[in-house]
Write an enzyme that holds these catalytic residues in place. Sequence first.
Site, PDB file in Angstrom:
ATOM      1  N   GLY A  20       0.736  -1.293   0.021  1.00  0.00           N
ATOM      2  CA  GLY A  20      -0.199   0.105  -0.139  1.00  0.00           C
ATOM      3  C   GLY A  20       0.893   1.208   0.067  1.00  0.00           C
ATOM      4  O   GLY A  20       0.506   2.283   0.465  1.00  0.00           O
ATOM      5  N   LYS A  21       1.939   1.276  -0.237  1.00  0.00           N
ATOM      6  CA  LYS A  21       2.888   2.511  -0.569  1.00  0.00           C
ATOM      7  C   LYS A  21       2.298   3.402  -1.128  1.00  0.00           C
ATOM      8  O   LYS A  21       2.299   4.731  -0.875  1.00  0.00           O
ATOM      9  CB  LYS A  21       4.140   2.148  -1.234  1.00  0.00           C
ATOM     10  CG  LYS A  21       5.088   1.039  -0.532  1.00  0.00           C
ATOM     11  CD  LYS A  21       6.392   0.854  -0.892  1.00  0.00           C
ATOM     12  CE  LYS A  21       6.264   0.214  -2.612  1.00  0.00           C
ATOM     13  NZ  LYS A  21       5.657  -1.117  -2.585  1.00  0.00           N
ATOM     14  N   THR A  22       1.784   3.214  -2.545  1.00  0.00           N
ATOM     15  CA  THR A  22       1.272   4.251  -3.218  1.00  0.00           C
ATOM     16  C   THR A  22      -0.243   4.806  -2.863  1.00  0.00           C
ATOM     17  O   THR A  22      -0.483   6.078  -2.661  1.00  0.00           O
ATOM     18  CB  THR A  22       0.856   3.544  -4.615  1.00  0.00           C
ATOM     19  OG1 THR A  22       1.821   3.178  -5.301  1.00  0.00           O
ATOM     20  CG2 THR A  22       0.100   4.723  -5.555  1.00  0.00           C
ATOM     21  N   SER A  23      -0.914   3.920  -2.037  1.00  0.00           N
ATOM     22  CA  SER A  23      -2.056   4.519  -1.333  1.00  0.00           C
ATOM     23  C   SER A  23      -1.660   5.587  -0.283  1.00  0.00           C
ATOM     24  O   SER A  23      -2.245   6.478  -0.155  1.00  0.00           O
ATOM     25  CB  SER A  23      -2.889   3.123  -0.802  1.00  0.00           C
ATOM     26  OG  SER A  23      -3.366   2.453  -1.807  1.00  0.00           O
ATOM     27  N   ASP A  45       8.645   4.003  -9.413  1.00  0.00           N
ATOM     28  CA  ASP A  45       8.265   2.772  -9.656  1.00  0.00           C
ATOM     29  C   ASP A  45       8.110   2.518 -11.291  1.00  0.00           C
ATOM     30  O   ASP A  45       7.271   2.944 -11.813  1.00  0.00           O
ATOM     31  CB  ASP A  45       6.842   2.127  -9.005  1.00  0.00           C
ATOM     32  CG  ASP A  45       6.903   0.702  -9.082  1.00  0.00           C
ATOM     33  OD1 ASP A  45       7.463   0.178  -9.911  1.00  0.00           O
ATOM     34  OD2 ASP A  45       5.966   0.272  -8.076  1.00  0.00           O
ATOM     35  N   THR A 500      -6.208  -2.136  -9.151  1.00  0.00           N
ATOM     36  CA  THR A 500      -4.796  -1.717  -9.667  1.00  0.00           C
ATOM     37  C   THR A 500      -3.947  -3.156 -10.003  1.00  0.00           C
ATOM     38  O   THR A 500      -3.452  -3.134 -11.063  1.00  0.00           O
ATOM     39  CB  THR A 500      -4.040  -1.002  -8.553  1.00  0.00           C
ATOM     40  OG1 THR A 500      -4.594   0.323  -8.320  1.00  0.00           O
ATOM     41  CG2 THR A 500      -2.447  -0.910  -8.943  1.00  0.00           C
TER      42      THR A 500
END
Length: 581
Positions: A20-23, A45, A500
Site C-alpha cells: 500500500g505504498k502508493t495509497s 516505480d 490496480t
Amino acid sequence: MLDLDQAPRYLFFTGKGGVGKTSLSCASGLALAETGKRVLIVSTDPASNLDEVLETPLAGTPTPVRGVPGLSALNIDPEAAAAAYRERMVAPYRGILPAAAIQSMEEQFSGACTVEIAAFDEFAKLLGEPASTADFDHVIFDTAPTGHTLRLLTLPSAWSGYIDSSHGGASCLGPLAGLEKQKALYAATVERLSDPARTRVVLVARADAAALREAERTRHELAELGVANLQLAINGLFYAAGNDPVALAMEQRSSAALLAMPGGLGALPRRVVPFLPRGTVGLAALRAIVAPAPAAAPEVAPATSTKLPGGLAALIDELASAGRGVVMTMGKGGVGKTTVAAAVAVALARRGHRVHLTTTDPAAHVAAAVDGEIAGLSLSRIDPTAEVAAYTEEVLSKARGALDDSALALLEEDLRSPCTEEIAVFRAFAREVDRGNDGFVVLDTAPTGHTILLLDAAEAYHREVLRTRGEMPAAVTQLLPRLRDPAFTHVLIVTLPEATPVHEAERLQGDLARAGIQPWAWVIEQSLLASGSRDPLLALRGAYEIPYIRRVADSLSPRCALIPWLAEAPVGSAGLRQLDV
C-alpha cells in the site's frame, strides 16, 4: 494517523510490493494539500499506478491533480528518461563524428544500465536540486518495491564511487565526462537522504510476517546509508466483528505477526491504517485513509451468485502432462507470485517430477515459503553479488594472458560498473531457464517493471558482453526462443481481485505480447469472495472483487484459477497443499 503535522520537506514511502505504498503516499499528499500546502507526488516505480489512484493522467513533468488545488504528481518514465539521456550524450557529436561512430554511441547507450542511470538522474534532480521543486512545500516519493528501491537509494554512492575509481575516459555509459558533471548532484542527493530534518522514510508493511521481515531488512540497509528518520506504517489492519472463522483467522494472524515483529522495527514510531473494504483507488478512498468514517459495516453480509473459476489443481495437472519445461510467475509486487510459484513447484514434485524452484527477485522469499525439504524439489536464488563475482573472475581470468597491464587495468575498471550486475544476473536467469530441458524449472520472477527490463535485455546484453570481452553462453542465445515457445515456457500471470493489480497485470500481458511471449494462464490470489466469509466487512470486500474476477475469467485469459484467502497460512508443504485443489 499519518503523522503529517511535522512532516519534513521530503517523504519516502517504501516497503514490500503490494503493502500500500502508493495509497499511503497519495493519501498523505492529499491531506497535506488540503491544509493549503503545495505538494508534489513522484513515482519512481517502473510499474507505477499513480495515475489510476489519483484519477489523473500523468506525465514526466508535474501535472495538477484534478479536483485538488495545490497537489501535483509525476511519473519518472525510465524509457523516456533513457531516450533523453542518450540524446543528451550523443547530440554534441552529431555532425562532427562519422555516422558509423554516432550509431555505435547510440547502441552503447541502449542497455538496461542506461535506463537505470537515466531514471536515477531524474530522481536525483528532484531530491538534490532544490530549485527543481521550488514551487512545492513537500515532495513525496512513492518508491518501487523494496529490492528496486534499495538499489535506487544506493546508486548515489555506487555511481560516485565508479566515477572516482575510473580513469579510462569511457564506460558502459559513454564518456565519463558526462558522469563527472553529475557528481555534485549525487553527493547532494546522498546528503539530503540522510538529513532527518529534511527527509523522512516511512516503512510501509501489512500485519504480515513476510512484509514485516522485509521492513526490518529495509531498516537495516537504510541505517547503513545513514538514513535515520524512519517511521513504520501498518496498513490494512483488520479486527473481526464476530465469530466468522475467516475473520478470526485474519485477526489472529495479524496479531501474531505484530507480536513477533523484530525489536528494532517495533521500536520505530508507528502509525496504523485500518482495513478498508472498498479499495483505495480515487480521491474519496484516499480521504477515507486519512480520516476513516466510524464503522458502517452492514449487519448482514451481501449475497452473491457469480460463478467462480476453479482452483489451481487443474492447471497443475495440465502443466505436469508436459513432463518438463519452465513455469514463470509474473505480476505486480505483493500479489502472491512467490506463494503460487512455491505451490506449483511442490505440487509438481508430489506428482513425481524433478523440480527446481528459483527466483530472480532481489527480495526473494521462496525458501521461507517452502520451509523444509520435499522429495524431488530443489531450491536456489539468483544472488547478484555472487553472480557478479563469478562473472568478473571469469572475464579477467581469460583476459590476463591476452592483455598488457594497462589494458587489463581498463577492463577491471569497466567491470566495476553497475552494468556488470545486469549481465551477470541475466546470465544466471538464462542458465536457470536452460535447466527446463531436464525437468521442471519454476521461476518466481521479480515485480513487473524489473522483469520486463530483464526480458528486454537480450540484444543490449550481447553488445555489452562483446565490449567487455566476455562470452555468450549457449543458454543466453537460446533464451528468447525458449521464452517464446508455448510448449516449453508457461507464464502464469498472478494478480489480486482488485483494480490496480488487475489493470497492471493487463498491461503486463500487453508488454509480453509485444515481446512475442503469450501468457498461458492467470491466477487470482487471496480472494475473500472465494473464502466464503460471512463477516460483514470481509463479505463487502468480496462483493467488491466480482467485476475484477469476471474481467480476468471472461476477457483476459482462456485459463484462470481462483485461490481463496486461506485461514491457514500457505507456508510449508502442508500449507501449500491447500492451493492444489
